[in-house]
Design a protein around this motif. Structure first.
Motif, PDB file in Angstrom:
ATOM      1  N   MET A   1       0.837  -1.209   0.000  1.00 42.48           N
ATOM      2  CA  MET A   1       0.000   0.000   0.000  1.00 42.48           C
ATOM      3  C   MET A   1       0.867   1.252   0.000  1.00 42.48           C
ATOM      4  O   MET A   1       0.593   2.211  -0.721  1.00 42.48           O
TER       5      MET A   1
ATOM      6  N   GLU B   1      -2.891   5.691  10.987  1.00 40.12           N
ATOM      7  CA  GLU B   1      -3.713   6.041   9.833  1.00 40.12           C
ATOM      8  C   GLU B   1      -2.820   6.016   8.597  1.00 40.12           C
ATOM      9  O   GLU B   1      -1.722   6.566   8.600  1.00 40.12           O
ATOM     10  N   PHE B   2      -3.287   5.355   7.537  1.00 37.24           N
ATOM     11  CA  PHE B   2      -2.467   5.198   6.333  1.00 37.24           C
ATOM     12  C   PHE B   2      -2.059   6.564   5.771  1.00 37.24           C
ATOM     13  O   PHE B   2      -2.893   7.457   5.590  1.00 37.24           O
TER      14      PHE B   2
ATOM     15  N   PHE C   1      11.300   7.878  19.128  1.00 38.26           N
ATOM     16  CA  PHE C   1      10.938   7.020  20.249  1.00 38.26           C
ATOM     17  C   PHE C   1      12.206   6.715  21.031  1.00 38.26           C
ATOM     18  O   PHE C   1      13.243   6.406  20.450  1.00 38.26           O
TER      19      PHE C   1
ATOM     20  N   SER D   1       8.028  10.109  21.753  1.00 36.28           N
ATOM     21  CA  SER D   1       7.347   9.090  22.531  1.00 36.28           C
ATOM     22  C   SER D   1       8.373   8.239  23.258  1.00 36.28           C
ATOM     23  O   SER D   1       9.525   8.125  22.827  1.00 36.28           O
TER      24      SER D   1
ATOM     25  N   MET E   1     -10.055  -4.857   2.332  1.00 37.26           N
ATOM     26  CA  MET E   1      -9.911  -5.848   3.386  1.00 37.26           C
ATOM     27  C   MET E   1     -11.035  -5.607   4.391  1.00 37.26           C
ATOM     28  O   MET E   1     -11.302  -4.459   4.756  1.00 37.26           O
TER      29      MET E   1
ATOM     30  N   LEU F   1      -7.129   4.711  -1.715  1.00 37.09           N
ATOM     31  CA  LEU F   1      -6.199   3.821  -1.014  1.00 37.09           C
ATOM     32  C   LEU F   1      -6.052   4.221   0.456  1.00 37.09           C
ATOM     33  O   LEU F   1      -5.855   5.390   0.781  1.00 37.09           O
ATOM     34  N   GLY F   2      -6.141   3.210   1.335  1.00 40.99           N
ATOM     35  CA  GLY F   2      -5.875   3.440   2.752  1.00 40.99           C
ATOM     36  C   GLY F   2      -7.041   4.010   3.532  1.00 40.99           C
ATOM     37  O   GLY F   2      -6.958   4.131   4.750  1.00 40.99           O
TER      38      GLY F   2
ATOM     39  N   ARG G   1     -10.820   4.044   5.184  1.00 43.70           N
ATOM     40  CA  ARG G   1     -11.748   3.063   5.745  1.00 43.70           C
ATOM     41  C   ARG G   1     -13.160   3.478   5.376  1.00 43.70           C
ATOM     42  O   ARG G   1     -13.507   4.652   5.482  1.00 43.70           O
TER      43      ARG G   1
ATOM     44  N   LEU H   1     -11.284  -1.679   4.605  1.00 48.82           N
ATOM     45  CA  LEU H   1     -10.080  -0.874   4.343  1.00 48.82           C
ATOM     46  C   LEU H   1      -9.720  -1.034   2.875  1.00 48.82           C
ATOM     47  O   LEU H   1      -9.584  -2.164   2.380  1.00 48.82           O
ATOM     48  N   CYS H   2      -9.534   0.088   2.191  1.00 48.35           N
ATOM     49  CA  CYS H   2      -9.188   0.026   0.770  1.00 48.35           C
ATOM     50  C   CYS H   2      -7.702  -0.274   0.615  1.00 48.35           C
ATOM     51  O   CYS H   2      -6.859   0.542   0.978  1.00 48.35           O
ATOM     52  N   THR H   3      -7.387  -1.466   0.089  1.00 52.44           N
ATOM     53  CA  THR H   3      -5.992  -1.847  -0.106  1.00 52.44           C
ATOM     54  C   THR H   3      -5.547  -1.613  -1.553  1.00 52.44           C
ATOM     55  O   THR H   3      -4.377  -1.691  -1.865  1.00 52.44           O
TER      56      THR H   3
ATOM     57  N   ALA I   1     -10.875  10.023  10.281  1.00 50.50           N
ATOM     58  CA  ALA I   1      -9.700   9.542  11.013  1.00 50.50           C
ATOM     59  C   ALA I   1      -9.650  10.177  12.388  1.00 50.50           C
ATOM     60  O   ALA I   1      -9.850  11.379  12.531  1.00 50.50           O
TER      61      ALA I   1
ATOM     62  N   LEU J   1      -4.262   8.636  16.466  1.00 55.84           N
ATOM     63  CA  LEU J   1      -3.623   8.538  17.771  1.00 55.84           C
ATOM     64  C   LEU J   1      -2.239   9.153  17.638  1.00 55.84           C
ATOM     65  O   LEU J   1      -1.665   9.172  16.557  1.00 55.84           O
ATOM     66  N   PRO J   2      -1.668   9.637  18.736  1.00 56.80           N
ATOM     67  CA  PRO J   2      -0.293  10.109  18.636  1.00 56.80           C
ATOM     68  C   PRO J   2       0.634   8.941  18.284  1.00 56.80           C
ATOM     69  O   PRO J   2       0.388   7.815  18.714  1.00 56.80           O
ATOM     70  N   ALA J   3       1.655   9.217  17.484  1.00 62.00           N
ATOM     71  CA  ALA J   3       2.589   8.154  17.111  1.00 62.00           C
ATOM     72  C   ALA J   3       3.267   7.643  18.376  1.00 62.00           C
ATOM     73  O   ALA J   3       3.747   8.423  19.190  1.00 62.00           O
ATOM     74  N   SER J   4       3.277   6.323  18.553  1.00 59.68           N
ATOM     75  CA  SER J   4       3.833   5.779  19.793  1.00 59.68           C
ATOM     76  C   SER J   4       5.124   5.023  19.562  1.00 59.68           C
ATOM     77  O   SER J   4       5.768   4.581  20.493  1.00 59.68           O
ATOM     78  N   ASP J   5       5.492   4.803  18.331  1.00 57.38           N
ATOM     79  CA  ASP J   5       6.777   4.148  18.073  1.00 57.38           C
ATOM     80  C   ASP J   5       7.310   4.628  16.750  1.00 57.38           C
ATOM     81  O   ASP J   5       8.072   4.121  16.104  1.00 57.38           O
TER      82      ASP J   5
END
Lengths: 498, 102
Positions: free
Chosen positions: A9, A175-176, A234, A262, B20, B60-61, B63, B74-76, B95, B98-102
């Motif tokens: 994707m 989110e994509f 991170f 993070s 999907m 693409l991507g 929902r 989900l559009c793949t 959308a 969430l905050p990016a966690s990693d």
């Protein structure tokens, strides 16, 4: 489901965007996709049943991770600090393996894996060889990653993460294409850590360029972040502590591009996070809690939670700063007692989690998930009225003194309040009268002094007398592993020897 | 088409769209793309063509959800058709990052 779906994707959606860069290599998402396919073809042809990587972070990491998914074999990132028998034992458990490693190791490991190649040869072949027609298994139950646990308590276990777990985690938390074109994430955790794997997957799906720091050093982290206008990073708590220390006595970290930082993987000292928030006033902080067995993050303390807690005079609100936040929307959390019964807010017990991303399975040992999907984390903790989770250390670290369960974390928190104390580790030691007694190892701040009696009095005032450490030793520093986990077994062993 | 199963993938009969299944109701529900029922990923297209009034395209991507909220796709792979189920068009899910966690 297959991890390759995420990369495909990204390659379709923003293929020409730069996906990863290091000192000497830069790859777009389309190039990572093509290289993964070519490498998968090599792995298939070799007949290997695992694709292992024994190396620091490099562009070979995402290529190998996705190549394994394409080829239909588990990816096994190994701890590059291991040597000799320990390492050979792990390699024996995954044979026949296709091993990608650093040049200095390749020769000595020649007879330990079916195929041994260097990072450079692996990448060069992957980039130059033709990419086959896309074809990978969509069986969600195939194993995607095997991660050996750090083995702080014995023989390393191999946590099994299947495609369904990791894809669920990414779809539930990212989110994509959400990243802006010039966003970049600085990855300084090693590939054999779940956070290292999760950062590759999250960044690819979000379209966020990956900048890698192979060996963490605070000064290098700072300069790399500045030079690359890094927007996200991170770190584990020990890294943030060293970054803050390295910045020294300044008013600001001077990293205006860094929008989000993070952290997770261990307990963050209150003093470190408060200092960091002062040094990075425009950066959004997020605390993430998760385990290898849960495909990384299950709870988040977001930027607004951080700001609200720091600005508040209410002790309960301020305490949120040391919480790990609330469950992801796709995750359920319960605190349970020893009998497995759910506990109300405020009561301490074992943390149980449930969700599509939760594996709870070890190779050769089966799953420890309950029939209804709940995973006992062996982490202790409690929830407040609004669902904020507070960690209390490993359940197995609980000290049982005369039938009473004592949490080391609770006692450590009190000890850390003393202005002279830099770090504290509380463990149980054998005791004839009580079964176990409380002992504490303390690291003092430079130039500071405190007596054993003063610390005992501090604990007595704030907690019950049963929690007062009967023995206290002072150390220059406490033992941590390289990803910031306190090694309590070493603290315990030192008390046993003394 | 058989009942939709979370994790399974379906494709459009009339365009390039692939989806999907993230969530699906327990009951049978026919998903329409470009005017024709969607088919299993490996199924042969029937030869039907894109309906002019169902050609707003998929992204693409993104929902896609139904009004009841029990269907999420989900559009793949994007295509020219637009999506519907149970007689109503599917909507792009907003959308909540969430905050990016990693």
């Amino acid at each position: 489901m297959n991890l390759m779906m995420l990369l495909e994707m990204a390659s379709q959606g923003f293929g020409s965007r730069r996906g990863i860069e290091s000192e000497d290599t830069a790859l777009s998402y389309e190039e990572i996709f093509r290289a993964a396919g070519a490498a998968a073809e090599e792995v298939r042809r070799s007949g290997a049943k695992h694709l292992a990587l024994l190396d620091v972070s490099s562009p070979a990491v995402p290529v190998a991770l996705f190549a394994a998914a394409w080829a239909g074999v588990p990816f096994v990132p190994l701890n590059y600090r291991l040597t000799g028998d320990e390492l050979h034992a792990l390699l024996a458990r995954i044979e026949p393996a296709y091993l990608v490693t650093e040049p200095e190791r390749a020769d000595t490991l020649r007879d330990r894996a079916a195929i041994v190649t260097t990072r450079q040869d692996f990448l060069a072949a992957a980039r130059n060889n033709p990419t086959p027609e896309p074809s990978w298994s969509m069986d969600p139950d195939e194993i995607s990653i095997l991660l050996f646990t750090s083995g702080t308590t014995g023989t390393p276990k191999a946590a099994v993460l299947r495609h369904k777990h990791l894809v669920s985690y990414i779809l539930g938390s990212v989110e994509f294409g959400a990243a802006a074109e010039d966003d970049a994430v600085l990855v300084s955790v090693p590939p054999y850590h779940i956070a290292g794997m999760a950062s590759v997957l999250s960044s690819v799906y979000a379209g966020r360029r990956i900048v890698q720091l192979p060996n963490f050093d605070p000064a290098e982290w700072i300069s790399l972040a500045r030079d690359n206008a890094v927007s996200n990073a991170f770190v584990v708590p020990t890294m943030l502590s060293r970054i803050v220390e390295s910045l020294g006595d300044v008013d600001s970290a001077d990293m205006p591009a860094l929008r989000a930082l993070s952290y997770g993987g261990g307990k963050m000292p209150l003093a470190v996070i408060e200092r960091a928030m002062a040094l990075f006033p425009d950066t959004a902080f997020t605390n993430a809690y998760g385990l290898t067995e849960t495909s990384s993050t299950v709870t988040l303390l977001g930027p607004d939670d951080h700001r609200t807690a720091v600005a508040s005079d209410d002790p309960a609100m301020r305490q949120r700063l040391v919480s790990v936040g609330r469950a992801l929307p796709s995750i359920e959390i319960e605190i349970r007692n020893d009998e497995g019964e759910p506990l109300p807010p405020g009561e301490r017990g074992e943390i149980h989690v449930r969700g599509e991303q939760v594996s709870g399975e070890y190779l050769g040992r089966g799953s420890v998930l309950a029939a209804d999907g709940w995973f006992p984390t062996r982490d202790g903790g409690w929830l407040d009225e609004e669902g904020y989770l507070f960690l209390e250390g490993r359940v197995d670290d609980v000290i049982v003194r005369g039938g009473e369960n004592l949490s080391p974390g609770e006692i450590e928190d009190v000890l850390l309040e003393h202005p002279a104390v830099a770090d504290a580790a509380v463990v149980g030691i054998p005791d004839e009268e009580w079964g176990e007694a409380v002992a504490a190892a303390i690291a003092l701040k430079p130039g500071q002094q405190v007596t054993e009696a003063e610390l005992q009095e501090l604990v007595r005032q704030q907690l019950r007398s049963s929690r007062v450490p009967t023995r206290i030793v002072f150390k220059d520093e406490l033992p941590y592993n390289e990803t910031g986990k306190l090694l309590r077994r070493i603290v315990r062993a030192e008390f046993a020897q003394a | 088409m058989a009942q939709l199963k979370p994790g399974s993938r379906i494709r459009s009969d009339v365009c390039d769209t692939e989806m999907m299944v993230i969530a699906a109701p327990d009951s049978d529900l026919e998903v329409i793309c470009g005017g024709a029922p969607m088919i299993e990923l490996n199924a042969e297209p029937s030869g039907a063509t894109l309906a002019d009034d169902a050609a707003e395209g998929t992204q693409l991507g993104k929902r896609y959800v139904n009004e009841a909220g029990d269907l999420e796709l989900l559009c793949t792979k994007p295509g020219k058709g637009s999506l519907g189920a149970g007689g109503a068009p599917l909507q792009v899910k907003g959308a909540k990052p969430l905050p990016a966690s990693d």
